[in-house]
Write a protein that holds these residues in place. Structure first.
Motif, short mmCIF file in Angstrom:
data_model
loop_
_atom_site.label_atom_id
_atom_site.label_comp_id
_atom_site.label_asym_id
_atom_site.label_seq_id
_atom_site.Cartn_x
_atom_site.Cartn_y
_atom_site.Cartn_z
N ASN A 100 11.21 -1.84 23.58
CA ASN A 100 9.97 -1.28 23.04
C ASN A 100 10.28 0.05 22.35
OD1 ASN A 100 7.49 -2.98 23.85
ND2 ASN A 100 8.73 -2.90 25.71
N LEU A 101 10.09 0.08 21.03
CA LEU A 101 10.35 1.27 20.23
C LEU A 101 9.02 1.81 19.73
CD1 LEU A 101 12.33 3.13 18.67
CD2 LEU A 101 12.37 1.40 16.85
N TYR A 102 8.71 3.04 20.08
CA TYR A 102 7.45 3.68 19.68
C TYR A 102 7.74 4.72 18.60
CZ TYR A 102 5.29 1.54 23.77
OH TYR A 102 4.81 0.63 24.69
N SER B 201 22.44 -7.29 15.25
CA SER B 201 21.91 -6.83 13.98
C SER B 201 20.44 -6.47 14.13
CB SER B 201 22.09 -7.90 12.89
OG SER B 201 21.76 -7.38 11.63
N PHE B 202 20.14 -5.21 13.89
CA PHE B 202 18.78 -4.68 13.99
C PHE B 202 18.00 -5.10 12.75
CE2 PHE B 202 15.77 -1.22 13.09
CZ PHE B 202 15.06 -1.18 14.27
N GLU C 211 2.03 -3.51 15.46
CA GLU C 211 3.17 -3.95 16.27
C GLU C 211 4.00 -4.93 15.46
OE1 GLU C 211 2.62 -4.85 20.55
OE2 GLU C 211 3.45 -6.81 20.02
N TYR C 212 5.30 -4.70 15.41
CA TYR C 212 6.20 -5.54 14.63
C TYR C 212 7.37 -5.98 15.51
CZ TYR C 212 3.56 -3.10 11.03
OH TYR C 212 2.55 -2.57 10.27
N ASP C 213 7.92 -7.13 15.17
CA ASP C 213 9.02 -7.69 15.96
C ASP C 213 10.36 -7.08 15.54
OD1 ASP C 213 7.20 -9.28 17.23
OD2 ASP C 213 7.65 -11.07 16.04
N ILE C 214 11.21 -6.85 16.54
CA ILE C 214 12.62 -6.56 16.27
C ILE C 214 13.39 -7.83 16.56
CG2 ILE C 214 14.61 -5.13 16.85
CD1 ILE C 214 12.72 -3.05 18.00
N ALA C 215 14.09 -8.31 15.58
CA ALA C 215 14.88 -9.53 15.75
C ALA C 215 16.36 -9.20 15.66
CB ALA C 215 14.51 -10.57 14.70
N CYS C 216 17.17 -9.93 16.38
CA CYS C 216 18.62 -9.82 16.22
C CYS C 216 19.03 -10.84 15.16
CB CYS C 216 19.34 -10.08 17.54
SG CYS C 216 21.15 -9.94 17.38
N ALA C 217 19.57 -10.34 14.05
CA ALA C 217 19.94 -11.22 12.93
C ALA C 217 21.40 -11.63 12.98
CB ALA C 217 19.63 -10.53 11.61
N GLU C 218 22.05 -11.46 14.11
CA GLU C 218 23.45 -11.88 14.26
C GLU C 218 23.56 -12.75 15.50
OE1 GLU C 218 25.79 -10.77 12.02
OE2 GLU C 218 27.24 -12.15 12.90
N LEU C 219 24.13 -13.93 15.34
CA LEU C 219 24.30 -14.83 16.48
C LEU C 219 25.18 -14.14 17.52
CD1 LEU C 219 23.75 -17.57 17.74
CD2 LEU C 219 25.78 -18.45 16.57
N CYS C 220 24.60 -13.78 18.67
CA CYS C 220 25.31 -12.91 19.62
C CYS C 220 25.55 -13.58 20.97
CB CYS C 220 24.52 -11.62 19.81
SG CYS C 220 22.82 -11.84 20.39
N TYR D 206 18.46 -16.35 21.06
CA TYR D 206 17.11 -16.72 20.68
C TYR D 206 16.04 -15.89 21.37
CZ TYR D 206 16.72 -19.10 25.17
OH TYR D 206 16.66 -19.36 26.50
N ARG D 207 16.35 -15.31 22.54
CA ARG D 207 15.34 -14.53 23.27
C ARG D 207 15.58 -13.02 23.19
NH1 ARG D 207 17.76 -13.36 28.30
NH2 ARG D 207 19.49 -14.73 28.87
N MET D 208 16.47 -12.61 22.28
CA MET D 208 16.72 -11.18 22.11
C MET D 208 15.68 -10.62 21.15
SD MET D 208 20.26 -9.22 21.27
CE MET D 208 20.30 -7.43 21.14
N LYS D 209 14.55 -10.28 21.69
CA LYS D 209 13.42 -9.86 20.87
C LYS D 209 12.86 -8.53 21.39
CE LYS D 209 8.91 -11.53 19.27
NZ LYS D 209 7.93 -12.65 19.37
N GLY D 210 12.59 -7.62 20.48
CA GLY D 210 11.97 -6.35 20.83
C GLY D 210 10.73 -6.12 19.99
N PHE D 211 10.12 -4.97 20.19
CA PHE D 211 8.88 -4.67 19.47
C PHE D 211 8.90 -3.22 18.99
CE2 PHE D 211 8.02 -7.85 22.69
CZ PHE D 211 7.43 -8.86 21.94
N VAL D 212 8.40 -3.02 17.77
CA VAL D 212 8.19 -1.68 17.23
C VAL D 212 6.69 -1.41 17.26
CG1 VAL D 212 8.58 -0.11 15.31
CG2 VAL D 212 10.15 -2.00 15.71
#
Length: 281
Positions: free
Chosen positions: A173-175, A194-195, A223-232, A237-243
């Motif tokens: 969670n990024l505020y 990848s951020f 509120e916006y999604d943070i996705a990992c754009a690099e196969l890690c 698939y569940r590496m998800k955050g929020f701005v």
């Protein structure tokens, strides 16, 4: 090519010309650019923009897309035309050419000039986003160190330094405050991540052992999604955050609520022991 195939291609080409625009225009499109309704469906292909440089990135994307679309139509149009013009006819003989220097120079020079133009035109946007010299001065710095499979986020606290007792740590969670630029320092802890925040049009790798940085200025609360754009890894698939983009006052209240408690005062000797020592003397 016989006449049956020719009629079939004509019908197929005509059906495509009628069907594609009809399907696109029939969609329930919310116009992002109300003054340009005729191509609003095109603009809504991309996510909403929520940073200061996102419209410039979209403009560059659309320019490249239009150029490639025009080239595609010209090439495919020539292909279809030549298929029809040089179709098989009784008595027709093939004619062989060893090449045409003028034609080859032309179709080599024009793409080269287009690529040079795009490189020069996009350099300003690229430099504004990626060059550390162009980062906003005095923008607050936040550190994000992703790992499998979460985003470890650290605010430096009132002293402005990382790895001190007043740091504020959150996970996923990024505020941030709206209309205030911020700089993000990235470094992976295990593998390459990848951020990626599509609405900000920002994507930057976080590499172990190699610090990188990005900046952006969010323009809309929400509120916006943070996705990992690099196969890690398997849990990618569940590496998800929020701005969370909030007002300046809301961010200040949130940071005050997350501040670590002050250290406990130093212990003092009991008064009774002091009195006992005085009686002994």
């Amino acid at each position: 090519m016989n006449s049956g195939i020719t009629r079939g291609l004509r019908r197929l080409f005509g059906a495509a010309l009628l069907t594609v625009p009809t399907v696109l225009l029939a969609q329930d499109v919310k116009p992002r650019y109300p003054n340009h309704h005729w191509y609003s469906w095109w603009m809504n292909i991309l996510p909403d923009t929520a940073s200061t440089y996102a419209p410039d990135v979209d403009g560059m994307f659309n320019l490249i897309l239009w150029i490639t679309l025009i080239v595609f139509v010209l090439v495919e149009g020539c292909l279809v035309y030549f298929l029809w013009k040089y179709r098989h006819k009784p008595g027709r003989k093939a004619v062989y050419y060893h090449g045409n220097n003028k034609l080859e120079i032309t179709w080599t020079t024009i793409p080269a000039l287009i690529l040079v133009f795009l490189a020069v035109f996009s350099n300003k946007i690229w430099s504004e986003i990626k060059s550390p010299d162009r980062f906003p001065k005095n923008a607050p710095v936040i550190r994000i160190m992703p790992r499998q499979f979460e985003w470890d986020i650290t605010y430096p606290g009132p002293d402005g330094k990382f790895d001190t007792p007043d740091d504020i740590n959150t996970i996923n969670n990024l505020y941030l405050a709206a209309n205030e630029p911020v700089q993000i320092k990235l470094q992976g802890q295990d593998v390459i991540h990848s951020f990626f925040v599509p609405e900000f049009r920002i994507k930057q790798d976080a590499v172990p052992g190699m610090p990188t940085a990005v900046w952006f200025n969010p323009t809309h609360t929400g509120e916006y999604d943070i996705a990992c754009a690099e196969l890690c890894g398997l849990g990618h698939y569940r590496m998800k955050g929020f701005v969370h983009i909030v007002s300046h006052d809301s961010l200040s209240r949130w940071m005050a609520s997350q501040a670590p408690p002050p250290p406990a005062p130093a212990a003092v000797a009991p008064a009774a022991d002091t009195a006992k020592k005085a009686e002994t003397k």
